[in-house]
Scaffold this motif. Sequence first.
Motif, mmCIF file in Angstrom:
data_model
loop_
_atom_site.group_PDB
_atom_site.id
_atom_site.type_symbol
_atom_site.label_atom_id
_atom_site.label_comp_id
_atom_site.label_asym_id
_atom_site.label_seq_id
_atom_site.Cartn_x
_atom_site.Cartn_y
_atom_site.Cartn_z
ATOM 1 N N ARG A 597 1.047 -1.291 0.308
ATOM 2 C CA ARG A 597 0.161 -0.216 0.136
ATOM 3 C C ARG A 597 1.096 1.105 0.231
ATOM 4 N NH1 ARG A 597 -3.041 2.352 5.291
ATOM 5 N NH2 ARG A 597 -1.326 2.962 6.019
ATOM 6 N N GLN A 599 0.242 5.458 -1.402
ATOM 7 C CA GLN A 599 0.026 6.867 -1.466
ATOM 8 C C GLN A 599 -2.182 6.436 -2.170
ATOM 9 O OE1 GLN A 599 2.418 8.209 -4.798
ATOM 10 N NE2 GLN A 599 3.868 9.010 -3.217
ATOM 11 N N GLY A 600 -2.533 5.294 -1.498
ATOM 12 C CA GLY A 600 -3.181 4.962 -2.041
ATOM 13 C C GLY A 600 -3.831 3.779 -3.379
ATOM 14 N N THR A 601 -2.991 2.762 -3.682
ATOM 15 C CA THR A 601 -3.141 2.186 -4.718
ATOM 16 C C THR A 601 -2.678 0.893 -3.018
ATOM 17 O OG1 THR A 601 -0.550 2.734 -5.182
ATOM 18 C CG2 THR A 601 -2.368 3.826 -6.408
#
Length: 647
Positions: A597, A599-601
């Motif tokens: 995980r 940066q939001g990915t």
Amino acid sequence: MRSEASSSSNNSNRKGETVVGDCGTCRSSCGYCKSSGRTSITHGLWAYSVTVDDYQVPFLFEALLTDLLDRGWRRSGSFLYKPDMERTCCPSYTIRLRASDFAPSKEQRRVSRRMQSVVYIPRFLDGTVDVEKKSVELIKDPSTSNCNKVSSSVENNSLSHNNEENNKEEEILQFLSGQIDNAVQLCIVSGQFLSGIQLPKASVKKVSQAKRKLLVEGMENLLYTSNIAFQLAATLNRAQLAEKDVQQIRVFGQSIEDTGPSPKIIAAKLASSLIQLAETSGLSIRACNGHLNFYSAMKQASLDEDVHIGTVSKESAKTCESKGGCLKNSSEHPQAKRHKLQIRLKRSSFDPQEFELYRRYQIKVHNDKPDQVTETSYRRFLVDSPLVFVPPSGDDTVPPCGFGSFHQQYLIDDRLVAVGVIDILPRCLSSKYLFWDPDYAFLSLGKYSALQEISWVKENQTHCPTLQYYYLGYYIHSCRKMRYKAAYHPSELLCPLRYQWVPYDIARPLLDRKPYVVLSDFASLQNESSPCISENVMGCQHDDIGQGDSNDVRMDYDYDDEMLDPESESDDDEPDTETSRQTVGVEDGDISNIVIRGQGTRVRYKDIQRVFGPIQRRSLESQLRKYMKVVGAELSERMVYALGSYL
């Protein structure tokens, strides 16, 4: 191949995902051996969220287990930790008990009877846990004994009735003896008595009518007495002398003894600790010239009837103080007092009443300084939880309360007296901590709550058949205070290398020799009758169990703030000695499949490894390999690894 964004659970009703940040190897001071240095070594994970299936999978077949709890992990709030068993000062073995096989000891049965003498307990709430709506009134009503109606009952007495009364008398004597033993343990915990020595057990005797007639005026209401203070004084004095240097106790060729506390002082301390017992039982308890005496306020009309006694009169107390040298430690108490016990289960959340009880417990029982027991530390330790709550499903896969983290409250007469912090998981109730009201130490609430939790597991198997075990946290053989956990028999310990369960009877003699043992190497010996393993195992099993604070149960160490301090000592630059040693029987895996995980990915590491430069990549891959070793290959690919500063 798994979807990177999918839930880690196979059950469509159990949503959520497990997201953890790797804290690496952490060192801290040890709460068990109290070492001066940072000798407690663990691997830590900060859990943002954890699904119950990743914490403990619901499979009944242990060969398929790939979860954190059954790989030796525990949680303190949202911090997950696993001891480095070969290097830590106090190796900690996960211990569990199959609830259906539980065989209560004589002492555990005594604890149940002791509670029933204060409140009557028919059963554990119909197998349910939503007891705020189904609280049960549990009453002890001395008036039902009809003590004052002797004339109407004498004619109906039979031999069986006499036997029943004799048994009841014996139970009273055992009950009072147990209360004194609890008071002794409380004095040890509070530092009033020396710790680390074997103290004698109390014995209470009934004072016969013939002896009462020979006593001074004002003592005719004396029912029971104990001389335990004399035995304790002798034992404590011997221990004190043994600790002193010979030169310090020899002056001009004469032996000078440091006598320590006298029987009178010890009896007075014990009587003070038993004040709550006086309130609930109706007995008047006083220390008289080193003897611990139990009185009734009533004139001796019929001691062969049920003993539900009130208080000694003021006139009698004054006479006793003047002629018998007694120290009065109890006031007048109402007769025929009714007591109600409620057991409530609630999801983990902050409760000011619970915090005040926790604060009193930590300060009085564990001698914490008041400024150390803060609301913030309490929340982080016992309220915060990363477990994703799973509501009841109605299909025999989830109990009526759901899965997750809970606080179980014990109330007597609407007064909160204990709180058990527990996790209810697919295959077990995992006990984390218990704190209780020091005024109610005589009820052995630690042991009683454990018995209730075991009973809860057995009764809720009808709602969730996979619920079979009671996990007691870590068993630390090198810490005598923690050995009480093996008293819940028959228990098993988790092998720290192959994660197989080994009977405690097999493990104990091995742990007597050295603190760290690969238990699975010896598991097969239980069927080979090896003399080095089976000899005297059962005979020695309970020799030293429970010598510590019998109420201090399920004490998972509260990791201090230093463990999560970025400046705290870390071994990340040291050779990975743990993972290099623990390769036998441990599955291999490919770090490229770890879900990352950043940066939001959510992506597999293999899809982003080219983003990093050579130095960053070597450092990150070293951490990922350590992470995979401590959580296992399958879990490392199922959980989400939070990169933190790398992205």
